[in-house]
Scaffold this motif. Structure first.
Motif, mmCIF file in Angstrom:
data_model
loop_
_atom_site.group_PDB
_atom_site.id
_atom_site.type_symbol
_atom_site.label_atom_id
_atom_site.label_comp_id
_atom_site.label_asym_id
_atom_site.label_seq_id
_atom_site.Cartn_x
_atom_site.Cartn_y
_atom_site.Cartn_z
ATOM 1 N N UNK A 27 5.371 -7.470 -6.966
ATOM 2 C CA UNK A 27 4.209 -8.022 -6.272
ATOM 3 C C UNK A 27 4.627 -9.092 -5.271
ATOM 4 N N UNK A 28 5.609 -9.900 -5.631
ATOM 5 C CA UNK A 28 6.092 -10.936 -4.716
ATOM 6 C C UNK A 28 6.694 -10.302 -3.467
ATOM 7 N N UNK A 29 7.476 -9.254 -3.643
ATOM 8 C CA UNK A 29 8.097 -8.590 -2.503
ATOM 9 C C UNK A 29 7.052 -7.875 -1.642
ATOM 10 N N UNK A 30 6.084 -7.234 -2.267
ATOM 11 C CA UNK A 30 5.032 -6.545 -1.496
ATOM 12 C C UNK A 30 4.253 -7.528 -0.623
ATOM 13 N N UNK A 31 4.039 -8.730 -1.126
ATOM 14 C CA UNK A 31 3.214 -9.707 -0.406
ATOM 15 C C UNK A 31 3.993 -10.468 0.659
ATOM 16 N N UNK A 55 8.085 -0.409 2.277
ATOM 17 C CA UNK A 55 7.731 1.010 2.278
ATOM 18 C C UNK A 55 7.119 1.348 0.922
ATOM 19 N N UNK A 56 6.487 2.492 0.793
ATOM 20 C CA UNK A 56 5.890 2.849 -0.492
ATOM 21 C C UNK A 56 6.855 2.789 -1.663
ATOM 22 N N UNK A 57 8.137 3.108 -1.433
ATOM 23 C CA UNK A 57 9.122 3.120 -2.515
ATOM 24 C C UNK A 57 9.739 1.753 -2.776
ATOM 25 N N UNK A 58 9.253 0.708 -2.130
ATOM 26 C CA UNK A 58 9.673 -0.694 -2.258
ATOM 27 C C UNK A 58 10.921 -1.019 -1.448
ATOM 28 N N UNK A 59 11.481 -0.060 -0.696
ATOM 29 C CA UNK A 59 12.523 -0.451 0.236
ATOM 30 C C UNK A 59 11.889 -1.371 1.282
ATOM 31 N N UNK A 215 -0.793 -1.990 -4.820
ATOM 32 C CA UNK A 215 -1.935 -2.634 -4.190
ATOM 33 C C UNK A 215 -2.179 -2.089 -2.795
ATOM 34 N N UNK A 216 -2.859 -2.885 -1.958
ATOM 35 C CA UNK A 216 -3.185 -2.406 -0.616
ATOM 36 C C UNK A 216 -3.266 -3.581 0.344
#
Length: 257
Positions: A27-31, A55-59, A215-216
Motif C-alpha cells: 500500500x505504501x508503494x502504491x500510494x 504497474x498492476x504487478x507492483x513493478x 485499490x484505485x
C-alpha cells in the motif's frame, strides 16, 4: 456496479493492516508519488529524486529523461535501489513507514509501453506537458529484495512471494480494468465524488484512472487520490464489493478503511 448488495460486509479500520507488513508495504508503494533512486556511477552510488507509479504487478514505473544522470547511469548498469517513505507518526522521523527495494531497472519497450505510460501519466497528470518529449522514456524497476520498516524498531525483510500480489489476481483485475473505469466514470460519478470528499480531497470532476488488486486512483485536474481496498482483491466482482463498501462508508460518514 456500485450498488449495495448482501456481499458488502462492513470492514473495521484495523482490517487494512490485517495482512501484516507485506500488505502495508504494498500500500505504501502504491500510494507513493515521490521516491529516492540510488544508481551506480562508475561503481559509486548516486542518489536522486524520482516520481514513481506502480504497474498492476507492483513493478515501479518512472519517466526518465536522457538528460538526467540517473537515466544515463541505468543505461550503463541497471542495478539500483528505490526507497519510498510515508508520514512520520511523531516528530521523530524514524517513526515513518518506509520501504527499501533493490533490483533492476530497464526501459519499457514493445506493445505494453503505451498502456504503462498512460498509467504513469494518470498518477502524475502535471507531467502530460512534457511526457512526450523525445528525451523521455518509460523505465520499469523490478524488485529483487525488499525491506519494510513500519516505524521505529519495526523492520521486516520481505521475500518477493510475500511482497508481490498474486499473478492470477493481477491478471484478472487487469483484464477488467478498462470496463471498470468506463462504467464507474460513466454511471457513478456521484459515488466517486463522495469517496473523494470523504477522503478530504474536496469537490471536483473526479474520475477513476486506474484500478489494481490493492485499490484505485481518482484524478481531478492535477489532483490525484489513491484509495486502498480493505483487502487484496482477486477479481472484478471483488473490486465491486470494495467499491460498494467505500461508497456506503462515504455516504454514512464512517471510516473508508
Amino acid at each position: 456496479m456500485i450498488s449495495r448488495g448482501e456481499d458488502a460486509a462492513p470492514v473495521t479500520p484495523s482490517s487494512v493492516a490485517s495482512d501484516g507488513p507485506a500488505r502495508a508495504a504494498r500500500l505504501l508503494l502504491r500510494e507513493a508519488r515521490v521516491a529516492s533512486l540510488a544508481t551506480l556511477r562508475d561503481g559509486a552510488p548516486f542518489l536522486s529524486l524520482v516520481t514513481p507509479a506502480t504497474a498492476p504487478d507492483l513493478s515501479v514505473l518512472m519517466l526518465l529523461s536522457s538528460l538526467s544522470e540517473h537515466r544515463r547511469n541505468l543505461e550503463a548498469d541497471g542495478r539500483c535501489a528505490l526507497m519510498v517513505t510515508g508520514a512520520a507518526e511523531t516528530r521523530n522521523p524514524q517513526t515513518a513507514a518506509r520501504l527499501s527495494l533493490s533490483g533492476r531497472a530497464d526501459e519499457v519497450t514493445g506493445d505494453e509501453t503505451a498502456g504503462l505510460k498512460a498509467r504513469w501519466i494518470a498518477a502524475h497528470p502535471y507531467a502530460a506537458l512534457y511526457a512526450d518529449f523525445a528525451d523521455f522514456a518509460l523505465t520499469r524497476f523490478v524488485a529483487e529484495e525488499a525491506q519494510y520498516i513500519g516505524g521505529f524498531a519495526r523492520a521486516y525483510h520481505l521475500t518477493l512471494d510475500e511482497l508481490l500480489p498474486s499473478a492470477d489476481g493481477v491478471a484478472a483485475v487487469a483484464s477488467a480494468e478498462a470496463r471498470i473505469l468506463a462504467h464507474c466514470n460513466a454511471d457513478h460519478a456521484e459515488a466517486l465524488l463522495a469517496i473523494a470528499v470523504a477522503s478530504g480531497s474536496g469537490h471536483g470532476d473526479w474520475r477513476m484512472t486506474a484500478v489494481d488488486v490493492d485499490g484505485f486512483d481518482l484524478a481531478a485536474d492535477d489532483r490525484v487520490l489513491r484509495t486502498a481496498f480493505s483487502r487484496t482483491v482477486a477479481s472484478a466482482s471483488e473490486v465491486r464489493q470494495e467499491l460498494v463498501r467505500l461508497v456506503d462508508a462515504a455516504r454514512t460518514g464512517t471510516s473508508l478503511v
